[in-house]
Design an enzyme around this catalytic site. Structure first.
Site, PDB file in Angstrom:
ATOM      1  N   SER A  99       4.168  -4.039   1.390  1.00  0.00           N
ATOM      2  CA  SER A  99       3.682  -2.675   1.557  1.00  0.00           C
ATOM      3  C   SER A  99       4.734  -1.793   2.242  1.00  0.00           C
ATOM      4  O   SER A  99       5.844  -1.700   1.761  1.00  0.00           O
ATOM      5  CB  SER A  99       2.359  -2.705   2.318  1.00  0.00           C
ATOM      6  OG  SER A  99       1.687  -1.502   2.140  1.00  0.00           O
ATOM      7  N   ASP A 243       4.512   5.006  -0.433  1.00  0.00           N
ATOM      8  CA  ASP A 243       5.070   3.809   0.203  1.00  0.00           C
ATOM      9  C   ASP A 243       5.482   2.826  -0.913  1.00  0.00           C
ATOM     10  O   ASP A 243       5.219   3.086  -2.088  1.00  0.00           O
ATOM     11  CB  ASP A 243       4.077   3.215   1.224  1.00  0.00           C
ATOM     12  CG  ASP A 243       3.037   2.319   0.595  1.00  0.00           C
ATOM     13  OD1 ASP A 243       2.595   2.648  -0.528  1.00  0.00           O
ATOM     14  OD2 ASP A 243       2.653   1.314   1.207  1.00  0.00           O
ATOM     15  N   ASP A 245       4.538   0.092  -2.315  1.00  0.00           N
ATOM     16  CA  ASP A 245       3.615  -0.426  -3.326  1.00  0.00           C
ATOM     17  C   ASP A 245       2.568   0.616  -3.738  1.00  0.00           C
ATOM     18  O   ASP A 245       1.577   0.297  -4.411  1.00  0.00           O
ATOM     19  CB  ASP A 245       2.970  -1.760  -2.905  1.00  0.00           C
ATOM     20  CG  ASP A 245       1.975  -1.611  -1.767  1.00  0.00           C
ATOM     21  OD1 ASP A 245       2.196  -0.744  -0.902  1.00  0.00           O
ATOM     22  OD2 ASP A 245       0.972  -2.352  -1.745  1.00  0.00           O
ATOM     23  N   ASP A 247       0.235   2.545  -2.503  1.00  0.00           N
ATOM     24  CA  ASP A 247      -1.183   2.719  -2.144  1.00  0.00           C
ATOM     25  C   ASP A 247      -1.345   3.720  -1.008  1.00  0.00           C
ATOM     26  O   ASP A 247      -2.461   4.018  -0.600  1.00  0.00           O
ATOM     27  CB  ASP A 247      -1.854   1.375  -1.816  1.00  0.00           C
ATOM     28  CG  ASP A 247      -1.139   0.589  -0.735  1.00  0.00           C
ATOM     29  OD1 ASP A 247      -0.128   1.077  -0.207  1.00  0.00           O
ATOM     30  OD2 ASP A 247      -1.599  -0.531  -0.421  1.00  0.00           O
TER      31      ASP A 247
HETATM   32 MG    MG Z   1       1.225  -0.076   0.801  1.00  0.00          MG
END
Ligand code: MG
Length: 464
Positions: A99, A243, A245, A247
């Protein structure tokens, strides 16, 4: 670090191929247990980190060894993988990502057959298989197979455009100028395409998904200096930061000022509730009170959960909430899927701009005014004891923080660390799920008061 948010570690130290294969095999076993298929179907994806390929091979090996049929999406956002798990009626999914953690980290997020993060109980079952060496491997004749599928980026975009809240033509007519900072994460595979399909003129900043993070990838104001500069220089309507990934979404105003992550969910919630008042909203207990004010204005109700997508989505589903998410920029729109999604966040904000005919500066300045201070500190063996001390102190000393005499409305919430609500401020201290640290968040009507709460707490926690 293993928790309801998945597994994370530093590559070459705590995160090794052996460990990755073990967790993946355990996940393969778990999928097999619930699956109707002879070979459980598992979707695999990764963010763009340099260590992603090493991790992919280890994870793949672990899944094949437990007989899984793997569908490999390659580099893609976490929400895209969640949508693919649902769309392919798979038994589960693994996304290789740490992340927002810095480049030396990587990890795994585990997705169940419903496209949602594993519940606490499911995660515990998974960790038990690893810890107690209960993994069952297949003989040569029972091994799995792998195939690739790169169609889900486009399918994800199309699914967003089909939402009743999104009027693609209307956004297109606005011809908005957007600067996009993907920090060279997985966002580069999808976000520029989504924005261009919405008629935006896109100025790409670090949109090459090669994993060479151009700055600290957590989308906090201090990490978005070049985005702010680029928005100003290009006279753009808005700046978006994803960010690694994809999300979490943060925004920079047309004046080049970072709006803070909390503004993302607050604006998206305000927009959705303006369409559908008298609805239910779910967020975690670390999220701004802006949400409570917005919810109240729209005759709606807010439900608060522990921190972590897994907790928020479960409550959202249980209460049939219309929107939810986390104050760190994670917007969840159940109509699309039960997961935090920066892409739907961007589409909703652009729709809001197009419909309201206001600038993002105006929209943000209409939000309730609070000052939030977030800090973190290293965990010591004294942490729990100090936290108990802090709880006792705050429950006694509300007067020191300007709480009026006679007010007895301070509430205490112990579902995840300690959160204490005063009349016009609150403080929350909890252990991180993903790093060996504790987090402390305070919010008040004045910056001085929020800072005072944090400073005082850090002293009690012995960490300043
Ligand atoms: Mg993330």
């Amino acid at each position: 670090m293993a928790s309801v948010s998945g597994v994370r570690g530093v590559v070459g130290k705590s995160l090794t191929p052996e460990l990755l294969a073990k967790y993946s095999s355990a996940f393969g076993n778990l999928c097999n247990f619930f699956s109707q298929n002879a070979h459980p179907k598992v979707v695999l994806g990764r963010d763009s980190r340099a260590s992603g390929e090493m991790c992919r091979v280890a994870v793949l090996s672990g899944l094949l060894a437990t007989g899984c049929e793997v569908i490999d999406l390659g580099i893609c956002p976490t929400p895209t993988l969640q949508i693919a798990v649902e769309g392919l009626a798979a038994d589960g999914g693994i996304i290789i990502t740490a992340s927002h953690n810095p480049i030396q980290w990587n990890g795994l997020k585990f997705i169940g057959s419903n496209g949602m993060f594993l519940s606490e109980r499911e995660a515990e079952k998974l960790f038990d298989l690893v810890k107690n060496n209960k993994i069952i491997y297949q003989p040569w004749s029972g091994l799995g197979k792998v195939k690739t599928d790169h169609s889900w980026i486009q399918k994800h975009i199309q699914k967003i455009f089909k939402l009743k809240y999104i009027d693609v033509k209307k956004i297109k007519r606005k011809k908005l100028k957007v600067v996009l900072d993907c920090c060279n994460g997985a966002g580069g595979t999808i976000s520029p395409g989504l924005l261009r399909a919405l008629g935006c003129q896109v100025i790409e900043l670090y949109c090459n998904p090669d994993g060479n993070f151009a700055h600290n990838p957590e989308p906090l104001p201090e990490n978005l200096v070049s985005l702010c500069r680029a928005v100003k220089k290009n006279k753009a309507d808005i700046g978006f930061a994803n960010d690694p990934d994809v999300d979490r979404l943060a925004m920079v105003s047309d004046l080049g000022i970072p709006l803070g992550e909390e503004a993302t969910l607050a604006l998206a919630t305000k927009f959705i509730l303006s369409k559908k008042p008298k609805s239910k909203v779910v967020t975690n207990i670390s999220t701004s009170r802006m949400i409570d004010d917005i919810v109240q204005k729209h005759d709606s109700k807010v439900y608060r959960t522990k921190v972590g997508e897994a907790h928020v989505v479960r409550e959202l589903k249980a209460v049939k909430g219309i929107i939810g998410g986390e104050g760190n920029g994670g917007v969840i729109l159940p109509e699309l899927h039960y997961g935090r999604d920066a892409l739907v966040g961007m589409a909703l904000i652009l729709e809001y701009l197009a419909e309201s005919k206001k600038t993002i500066t105006d929209l943000a300045s209409d939000l309730p005014k609070y000052f939030m201070i977030k800090k973190k500190g290293k965990l010591t063996k004294y942490f729990e004891g100090n936290l108990a001390k802090l709880k006792r102190k705050y429950m006694k000393s509300r007067k020191r923080f300007g709480i009026p005499n006679g007010f007895s409305g301070e509430k205490i919430n112990l579902i995840d660390g300690v959160r204490i609500d005063f009349e016009d401020s609150w403080i929350h201290v909890r252990k991180s799920n993903t790093e060996p640290i504790f987090r402390i968040i305070a919010e008040a009507k004045s910056e001085k008061k929020a800072k005072g709460l944090v400073a005082e707490s850090l002293k009690i926690l012995g960490a300043n």
